[in-house]
Enzyme design. Structure first.
Site, PDB file in Angstrom:
ATOM      1  N   ASN A   6      -0.258   8.038  -7.421  1.00 15.82           N
ATOM      2  CA  ASN A   6      -0.506   9.478  -7.446  1.00 15.82           C
ATOM      3  C   ASN A   6       0.518  10.213  -8.309  1.00 15.82           C
ATOM      4  O   ASN A   6       0.158  11.110  -9.091  1.00 15.82           O
ATOM      5  CB  ASN A   6      -0.485  10.036  -6.023  1.00 15.82           C
ATOM      6  CG  ASN A   6      -1.776   9.791  -5.278  1.00 15.82           C
ATOM      7  OD1 ASN A   6      -2.738  10.531  -5.419  1.00 15.82           O
ATOM      8  ND2 ASN A   6      -1.814   8.734  -4.486  1.00 15.82           N
TER       9      ASN A   6
ATOM     10  N   ARG B 265       0.440   3.548  -3.393  1.00 13.81           N
ATOM     11  CA  ARG B 265      -0.214   4.852  -3.175  1.00 13.81           C
ATOM     12  C   ARG B 265       0.663   5.979  -3.720  1.00 13.81           C
ATOM     13  O   ARG B 265       0.190   6.862  -4.444  1.00 13.81           O
ATOM     14  CB  ARG B 265      -0.486   5.069  -1.692  1.00 13.81           C
ATOM     15  CG  ARG B 265      -1.189   6.400  -1.410  1.00 13.81           C
ATOM     16  CD  ARG B 265      -1.360   6.643   0.079  1.00 13.81           C
ATOM     17  NE  ARG B 265      -2.260   5.687   0.702  1.00 13.81           N
ATOM     18  CZ  ARG B 265      -1.885   4.673   1.458  1.00 13.81           C
ATOM     19  NH1 ARG B 265      -0.584   4.475   1.706  1.00 13.81           N
ATOM     20  NH2 ARG B 265      -2.761   3.855   1.982  1.00 13.81           N
TER      21      ARG B 265
ATOM     22  N   SER C 160       0.822  -1.209   0.000  1.00 12.44           N
ATOM     23  CA  SER C 160       0.000   0.000   0.000  1.00 12.44           C
ATOM     24  C   SER C 160       0.854   1.257   0.000  1.00 12.44           C
ATOM     25  O   SER C 160       0.533   2.242  -0.681  1.00 12.44           O
ATOM     26  CB  SER C 160      -0.940   0.004   1.205  1.00 12.44           C
ATOM     27  OG  SER C 160      -0.212   0.036   2.416  1.00 12.44           O
TER      28      SER C 160
END
Length: 270
Positions: free
Chosen positions: A214, A210, A206
């Protein structure tokens, strides 16, 4: 030079890859060659830019530490003091163990990721254009748009989680925590292990995805804007770059906070 929009996008999203091809170590000249180099290939652009940002962080903070004074501080000294105090307050409020490593680690992660993310503000054609002029076929200069970089940092955090979990709780204590959480009954050990190991392994996953997701999405938008006519580019590039004033530090902040939280949990002795 790329002849179509698809080739332009592919060129800007392709890493400068060094690996073994046909029995020889070489730099890939095409995306096809890069894909054929396999697992042990190295993304040179990611390595170069991430190391440069790490060295820049060390240089700036050491310079401030050496030249710090009690008089009127410089702008750089003000910035460094604000960042250090901010990270210290986050560690104080979030980390519940005792470790001399956590605050420096949190500061390093925050500033390193912030500097790597900040490369996105450089127009997308500048560095690849300079690289092409020097004969370098590809140069993807934002390291955090490469999952290899984000996974590298997150795996380092994961290894620290496991290390401190074993150091603080012992091998038996860590194994017991995995086996008897959340249900304290021997018959449910397999179910507990499945849940806990899954949760443990998803932490680096994660963290890495993440940050990568982005940054990669933002990079793609910058590249698409660059395909537009010049008089349209600046109308869109400015607002999107301003939006990244929030996105770039926010992603560094989230990565740092989650690292502190995970390491705090690793220091908890049940």
């Amino acid at each position: 030079m790329a002849q179509s929009s698809a080739e332009y996008i592919q060129h800007h999203l392709q890493n400068l890859t060094y690996g073994k091809l046909d029995g020889k170590w070489q730099i890939a000249q095409t995306a096809q060659e890069a894909s054929e180099m396999g697992f042990w290939a190295i993304h040179l652009d990611t390595m170069i830019m991430s190391i440069l940002m790490g060295v820049l962080f060390l240089f700036l903070f050491r310079r401030v530490a050496v030249k710090a004074n009690e008089g009127v501080p410089t702008g750089l000294q003000n910035f460094v003091e604000v960042v250090v105090e901010f990270v210290q307050s986050m560690v104080r409020d979030t980390f519940y163990g005792r470790s001399a490593l956590i605050a420096p680690l949190a500061l390093t992660i925050f500033m390193w990721i912030l500097l790597m993310n900040s490369l996105k503000w450089i127009p997308v054609d500048v560095i690849p254009g300079l690289a092409a002029a020097a004969g370098v076929p590809y140069f993807k200069y934002v390291p955090t748009t490469d999952p290899n970089a984000t996974f590298g940092v997150s795996i380092g955090v994961f290894l620290l989680i496991v290390f401190y979990s074993i150091k603080i709780k012992g091998v038996g204590g860590f194994a017991k925590e995995l086996s008897f959480t959340p249900f304290k009954h021997w018959s449910l050990i397999p179910f507990n292990l499945f849940l806990e190991l899954l949760g443990l392994l998803t932490k680096p996953l994660s963290l890495a995805l993440r940050l990568f997701g982005n940054m990669y999405a933002g990079e793609v938008v910058f590249i698409l804007i660059a395909l537009l006519p010049f008089y349209v580019q600046w109308a869109l590039y400015g607002p999107w770059a301003i939006f990244h004033i929030l996105v770039i530090p926010l992603q560094a902040f989230i990565f740092m906070v989650l690292t502190i939280v995970y390491l705090s949990a690793a220091h908890e002795s049940h």
